[in-house]
Design a protein around this motif. Sequence first.
Motif, PDB file in Angstrom:
ATOM      1  N   MET A 141    -107.942  -1.917  41.267  1.00  0.00           N
ATOM      2  CA  MET A 141    -106.964  -2.412  42.205  1.00  0.00           C
ATOM      3  C   MET A 141    -105.685  -1.604  42.029  1.00  0.00           C
ATOM      4  O   MET A 141    -104.857  -1.880  41.198  1.00  0.00           O
ATOM      5  CB  MET A 141    -106.720  -3.901  41.952  1.00  0.00           C
ATOM      6  N   SER A 142    -105.574  -0.561  42.809  1.00  0.00           N
ATOM      7  CA  SER A 142    -104.402   0.298  42.699  1.00  0.00           C
ATOM      8  C   SER A 142    -103.271  -0.271  43.548  1.00  0.00           C
ATOM      9  O   SER A 142    -103.496  -0.939  44.536  1.00  0.00           O
ATOM     10  CB  SER A 142    -104.764   1.707  43.165  1.00  0.00           C
ATOM     11  N   ARG A 143    -102.061   0.003  43.121  1.00  0.00           N
ATOM     12  CA  ARG A 143    -100.915  -0.475  43.894  1.00  0.00           C
ATOM     13  C   ARG A 143     -99.966   0.680  44.129  1.00  0.00           C
ATOM     14  O   ARG A 143    -100.121   1.747  43.569  1.00  0.00           O
ATOM     15  CB  ARG A 143    -100.228  -1.626  43.198  1.00  0.00           C
ATOM     16  N   ALA A 144     -98.934   0.462  44.921  1.00  0.00           N
ATOM     17  CA  ALA A 144     -98.036   1.540  45.324  1.00  0.00           C
ATOM     18  C   ALA A 144     -97.131   2.015  44.187  1.00  0.00           C
ATOM     19  O   ALA A 144     -96.888   3.200  44.064  1.00  0.00           O
ATOM     20  CB  ALA A 144     -97.196   1.098  46.514  1.00  0.00           C
ATOM     21  N   THR A 145     -96.640   1.096  43.359  1.00  0.00           N
ATOM     22  CA  THR A 145     -95.744   1.504  42.279  1.00  0.00           C
ATOM     23  C   THR A 145     -95.977   0.676  41.026  1.00  0.00           C
ATOM     24  O   THR A 145     -96.456  -0.445  41.084  1.00  0.00           O
ATOM     25  CB  THR A 145     -94.257   1.359  42.671  1.00  0.00           C
ATOM     26  N   PHE A 146     -95.610   1.271  39.916  1.00  0.00           N
ATOM     27  CA  PHE A 146     -95.656   0.628  38.610  1.00  0.00           C
ATOM     28  C   PHE A 146     -94.211   0.544  38.150  1.00  0.00           C
ATOM     29  O   PHE A 146     -93.501   1.550  38.151  1.00  0.00           O
ATOM     30  CB  PHE A 146     -96.500   1.483  37.659  1.00  0.00           C
ATOM     31  N   THR A 147     -93.750  -0.637  37.786  1.00  0.00           N
ATOM     32  CA  THR A 147     -92.337  -0.823  37.476  1.00  0.00           C
ATOM     33  C   THR A 147     -92.094  -1.006  35.977  1.00  0.00           C
ATOM     34  O   THR A 147     -93.034  -1.245  35.203  1.00  0.00           O
ATOM     35  CB  THR A 147     -91.785  -2.067  38.200  1.00  0.00           C
ATOM     36  N   PHE A 148     -90.842  -0.938  35.601  1.00  0.00           N
ATOM     37  CA  PHE A 148     -90.450  -1.194  34.224  1.00  0.00           C
ATOM     38  C   PHE A 148     -90.812  -2.625  33.828  1.00  0.00           C
ATOM     39  O   PHE A 148     -91.266  -2.867  32.714  1.00  0.00           O
ATOM     40  CB  PHE A 148     -88.950  -0.931  34.050  1.00  0.00           C
ATOM     41  N   ASP A 149     -90.667  -3.563  34.740  1.00  0.00           N
ATOM     42  CA  ASP A 149     -91.071  -4.948  34.459  1.00  0.00           C
ATOM     43  C   ASP A 149     -92.572  -5.045  34.199  1.00  0.00           C
ATOM     44  O   ASP A 149     -93.004  -5.812  33.347  1.00  0.00           O
ATOM     45  CB  ASP A 149     -90.655  -5.884  35.593  1.00  0.00           C
ATOM     46  N   ASP A 150     -93.371  -4.270  34.947  1.00  0.00           N
ATOM     47  CA  ASP A 150     -94.809  -4.232  34.690  1.00  0.00           C
ATOM     48  C   ASP A 150     -95.083  -3.722  33.275  1.00  0.00           C
ATOM     49  O   ASP A 150     -95.901  -4.286  32.553  1.00  0.00           O
ATOM     50  CB  ASP A 150     -95.525  -3.315  35.691  1.00  0.00           C
ATOM     51  N   LEU A 151     -94.392  -2.665  32.889  1.00  0.00           N
ATOM     52  CA  LEU A 151     -94.573  -2.104  31.555  1.00  0.00           C
ATOM     53  C   LEU A 151     -94.177  -3.102  30.480  1.00  0.00           C
ATOM     54  O   LEU A 151     -94.905  -3.290  29.498  1.00  0.00           O
ATOM     55  CB  LEU A 151     -93.777  -0.809  31.397  1.00  0.00           C
ATOM     56  N   LYS A 152     -93.054  -3.762  30.650  1.00  0.00           N
ATOM     57  CA  LYS A 152     -92.619  -4.752  29.663  1.00  0.00           C
ATOM     58  C   LYS A 152     -93.645  -5.862  29.519  1.00  0.00           C
ATOM     59  O   LYS A 152     -93.988  -6.257  28.402  1.00  0.00           O
ATOM     60  CB  LYS A 152     -91.262  -5.346  30.051  1.00  0.00           C
ATOM     61  N   ARG A 153     -94.170  -6.350  30.617  1.00  0.00           N
ATOM     62  CA  ARG A 153     -95.174  -7.415  30.580  1.00  0.00           C
ATOM     63  C   ARG A 153     -96.408  -6.953  29.828  1.00  0.00           C
ATOM     64  O   ARG A 153     -96.920  -7.658  28.945  1.00  0.00           O
ATOM     65  CB  ARG A 153     -95.542  -7.845  32.005  1.00  0.00           C
ATOM     66  N   ILE A 154     -96.886  -5.757  30.122  1.00  0.00           N
ATOM     67  CA  ILE A 154     -98.086  -5.236  29.474  1.00  0.00           C
ATOM     68  C   ILE A 154     -97.842  -4.993  27.990  1.00  0.00           C
ATOM     69  O   ILE A 154     -98.704  -5.292  27.154  1.00  0.00           O
ATOM     70  CB  ILE A 154     -98.578  -3.969  30.200  1.00  0.00           C
ATOM     71  N   LEU A 155     -96.670  -4.473  27.633  1.00  0.00           N
ATOM     72  CA  LEU A 155     -96.352  -4.276  26.219  1.00  0.00           C
ATOM     73  C   LEU A 155     -96.379  -5.603  25.469  1.00  0.00           C
ATOM     74  O   LEU A 155     -96.943  -5.712  24.381  1.00  0.00           O
ATOM     75  CB  LEU A 155     -94.980  -3.622  26.058  1.00  0.00           C
ATOM     76  N   LEU A 156     -95.772  -6.610  26.061  1.00  0.00           N
ATOM     77  CA  LEU A 156     -95.722  -7.922  25.402  1.00  0.00           C
ATOM     78  C   LEU A 156     -97.097  -8.582  25.329  1.00  0.00           C
ATOM     79  O   LEU A 156     -97.436  -9.210  24.334  1.00  0.00           O
ATOM     80  CB  LEU A 156     -94.725  -8.832  26.105  1.00  0.00           C
ATOM     81  N   GLU A 157     -97.909  -8.441  26.370  1.00  0.00           N
ATOM     82  CA  GLU A 157     -99.253  -9.022  26.368  1.00  0.00           C
ATOM     83  C   GLU A 157    -100.134  -8.352  25.324  1.00  0.00           C
ATOM     84  O   GLU A 157    -100.922  -9.011  24.660  1.00  0.00           O
ATOM     85  CB  GLU A 157     -99.912  -8.868  27.737  1.00  0.00           C
ATOM     86  N   GLY A 158     -99.983  -7.033  25.183  1.00  0.00           N
ATOM     87  CA  GLY A 158    -100.861  -6.283  24.298  1.00  0.00           C
ATOM     88  C   GLY A 158    -100.444  -6.298  22.850  1.00  0.00           C
ATOM     89  O   GLY A 158    -101.277  -6.363  21.954  1.00  0.00           O
ATOM     90  N   SER A 159     -99.157  -6.257  22.609  1.00  0.00           N
ATOM     91  CA  SER A 159     -98.679  -6.089  21.241  1.00  0.00           C
ATOM     92  C   SER A 159     -97.738  -7.182  20.801  1.00  0.00           C
ATOM     93  O   SER A 159     -97.391  -7.248  19.627  1.00  0.00           O
ATOM     94  CB  SER A 159     -97.942  -4.753  21.125  1.00  0.00           C
ATOM     95  N   GLY A 160     -97.279  -7.963  21.730  1.00  0.00           N
ATOM     96  CA  GLY A 160     -96.272  -8.958  21.388  1.00  0.00           C
ATOM     97  C   GLY A 160     -94.927  -8.297  21.202  1.00  0.00           C
ATOM     98  O   GLY A 160     -94.754  -7.116  21.458  1.00  0.00           O
ATOM     99  N   ALA A 161     -93.981  -9.073  20.760  1.00  0.00           N
ATOM    100  CA  ALA A 161     -92.645  -8.541  20.528  1.00  0.00           C
ATOM    101  C   ALA A 161     -92.665  -7.691  19.264  1.00  0.00           C
ATOM    102  O   ALA A 161     -93.277  -8.064  18.274  1.00  0.00           O
ATOM    103  CB  ALA A 161     -91.633  -9.670  20.394  1.00  0.00           C
ATOM    104  N   PRO A 162     -92.026  -6.532  19.295  1.00  0.00           N
ATOM    105  CA  PRO A 162     -91.990  -5.681  18.109  1.00  0.00           C
ATOM    106  C   PRO A 162     -91.148  -6.319  17.014  1.00  0.00           C
ATOM    107  O   PRO A 162     -90.273  -7.137  17.291  1.00  0.00           O
ATOM    108  CB  PRO A 162     -91.353  -4.392  18.615  1.00  0.00           C
ATOM    109  N   GLU A 163     -91.436  -5.937  15.775  1.00  0.00           N
ATOM    110  CA  GLU A 163     -90.651  -6.470  14.664  1.00  0.00           C
ATOM    111  C   GLU A 163     -89.218  -5.943  14.691  1.00  0.00           C
ATOM    112  O   GLU A 163     -88.296  -6.628  14.303  1.00  0.00           O
ATOM    113  CB  GLU A 163     -91.316  -6.123  13.337  1.00  0.00           C
TER     114      GLU A 163
END
Length: 88
Positions: free
Chosen positions: A1-23
């Motif tokens: 499912m491709s979309r037109a743009t990938f945003t900084f908010d998308d990146l933040k969400r994915i970072l948090l889902e995958g790794s959680g908050a960094p130490e």
Amino acid sequence: MSRATFTFDDLKRILLEGSGAPEEGGLEGEILDSEFTDIGYDSLALLETASRIERELGIDLDESVLGDATTPRALVDAVNDHIATAAA
């Protein structure tokens, strides 16, 4: 499912889902041009992030993307470049 743009908010969400908050550091404030290592994300966290981006967007990122994209802005730009190239 491709979309037109990938945003900084998308990146933040994915970072948090995958790794959680960094130490150390975090995802708040002006971090677009901060190195991932400076905000607490190591290479394993970025591999997980790239994998999640690929699955979510239905794309395949080149291996060089993670090596070249050392900041959130660079990674968002690289993903958007890939989306634009794939759509052309």
